[in-house]
Motif scaffolding. Structure first.
Motif, short mmCIF file in Angstrom:
data_model
loop_
_atom_site.label_atom_id
_atom_site.label_comp_id
_atom_site.label_asym_id
_atom_site.label_seq_id
_atom_site.Cartn_x
_atom_site.Cartn_y
_atom_site.Cartn_z
N LYS A 179 0.82 -1.21 0.00
CA LYS A 179 0.00 0.00 0.00
C LYS A 179 0.85 1.26 0.00
N ASN A 180 1.84 1.33 0.88
CA ASN A 180 2.56 2.59 1.11
C ASN A 180 4.01 2.58 0.66
N LYS A 181 4.45 1.52 0.04
CA LYS A 181 5.85 1.39 -0.33
C LYS A 181 5.95 0.73 -1.70
N LEU A 182 7.02 1.01 -2.39
CA LEU A 182 7.26 0.37 -3.68
C LEU A 182 7.91 -0.99 -3.46
N LEU A 183 7.51 -1.94 -4.27
CA LEU A 183 8.08 -3.29 -4.19
C LEU A 183 9.58 -3.26 -4.45
N GLU A 184 10.01 -2.42 -5.37
CA GLU A 184 11.44 -2.35 -5.71
C GLU A 184 12.29 -1.93 -4.52
N GLU A 185 11.73 -1.16 -3.59
CA GLU A 185 12.47 -0.78 -2.38
C GLU A 185 12.64 -1.98 -1.46
N ALA A 186 11.68 -2.87 -1.44
CA ALA A 186 11.74 -4.04 -0.56
C ALA A 186 12.69 -5.10 -1.09
N ILE A 187 12.76 -5.26 -2.42
CA ILE A 187 13.60 -6.33 -2.97
C ILE A 187 14.89 -5.80 -3.59
N HIS A 188 15.06 -4.49 -3.62
CA HIS A 188 16.27 -3.85 -4.14
C HIS A 188 16.54 -4.23 -5.59
N LYS A 189 15.47 -4.25 -6.39
CA LYS A 189 15.57 -4.50 -7.82
C LYS A 189 14.77 -3.40 -8.52
N GLU A 190 15.48 -2.57 -9.25
CA GLU A 190 14.89 -1.39 -9.85
C GLU A 190 13.78 -1.74 -10.84
N ASN A 191 12.69 -0.97 -10.77
CA ASN A 191 11.56 -1.05 -11.70
C ASN A 191 10.83 -2.40 -11.67
N CYS A 192 10.85 -3.10 -10.57
CA CYS A 192 10.14 -4.36 -10.44
C CYS A 192 8.76 -4.08 -9.86
N LYS A 193 7.73 -4.51 -10.56
CA LYS A 193 6.35 -4.22 -10.16
C LYS A 193 5.63 -5.41 -9.56
N VAL A 194 6.05 -6.62 -9.89
CA VAL A 194 5.35 -7.81 -9.38
C VAL A 194 6.32 -8.99 -9.29
N ILE A 195 6.12 -9.80 -8.23
CA ILE A 195 6.92 -11.01 -8.05
C ILE A 195 5.97 -12.14 -7.64
N ALA A 196 6.46 -13.35 -7.80
CA ALA A 196 5.76 -14.53 -7.28
C ALA A 196 6.73 -15.29 -6.40
N ILE A 197 6.26 -15.76 -5.28
CA ILE A 197 7.06 -16.57 -4.35
C ILE A 197 6.85 -18.03 -4.73
N THR A 198 7.95 -18.78 -4.89
CA THR A 198 7.86 -20.17 -5.31
C THR A 198 8.10 -21.15 -4.16
N ASP A 199 8.15 -20.66 -2.95
CA ASP A 199 8.35 -21.52 -1.77
C ASP A 199 7.06 -21.50 -0.94
N LYS A 200 6.49 -22.66 -0.70
CA LYS A 200 5.21 -22.75 -0.01
C LYS A 200 5.28 -22.24 1.43
N GLN A 201 6.33 -22.63 2.18
CA GLN A 201 6.43 -22.22 3.58
C GLN A 201 6.63 -20.71 3.70
N MET A 202 7.44 -20.12 2.83
CA MET A 202 7.64 -18.67 2.87
C MET A 202 6.36 -17.93 2.55
N SER A 203 5.62 -18.41 1.56
CA SER A 203 4.38 -17.74 1.20
C SER A 203 3.34 -17.86 2.31
N GLN A 204 3.28 -19.00 2.98
CA GLN A 204 2.35 -19.15 4.11
C GLN A 204 2.74 -18.23 5.26
N ALA A 205 4.03 -18.11 5.52
CA ALA A 205 4.50 -17.23 6.58
C ALA A 205 4.18 -15.77 6.25
#
Length: 107
Positions: free
Chosen positions: A64-90
């Protein structure tokens, strides 16, 4: 200051458990367990991705209040998918007011 979700996303990035970009999310043959979108993603792309997540029965959240690229430190990234089930559940367990749940279905 980073919250628990950003830390978990950072762990997923370091572990290589991320798919970057809408096209890759739709075409790669890896399992996807969670989609994370940026708040700056266009409405058209967001709606397209939301439909995809609902068809595949994937949970999807959006910053809501932050850009995804700031969280993952990858410029101009708008969307990601998590491929690990335990991490996504957490990540889903620690949803707070800084995130919007767009779809909450789980495989």
């Amino acid at each position: 200051m980073t919250d628990k979700i950003e830390s978990l996303i950072g762990f997923a990035v370091k572990a290589g458990k991320i798919i970057y970009g809408i096209d890759n999310i739709e075409t790669m043959h890896k399992k996807r367990f969670l989609i994370v979108a940026c708040n700056s993603l266009s409405e058209r792309s967001l709606n397209h991705l939301k439909d995809y997540a609902q068809n595949k029965r994937l949970p999807m959240i959006r910053f809501k209040n932050k850009l995804l690229e700031e969280a993952i430190h990858k410029e101009n990234c708008k969307v990601i998918a998590i491929t690990d089930k335990q991490m996504s559940q957490a990540i889903m367990q620690y949803i707070n007011g800084n995130y919007e749940v767009l779809t909450s279905e789980v495989k």
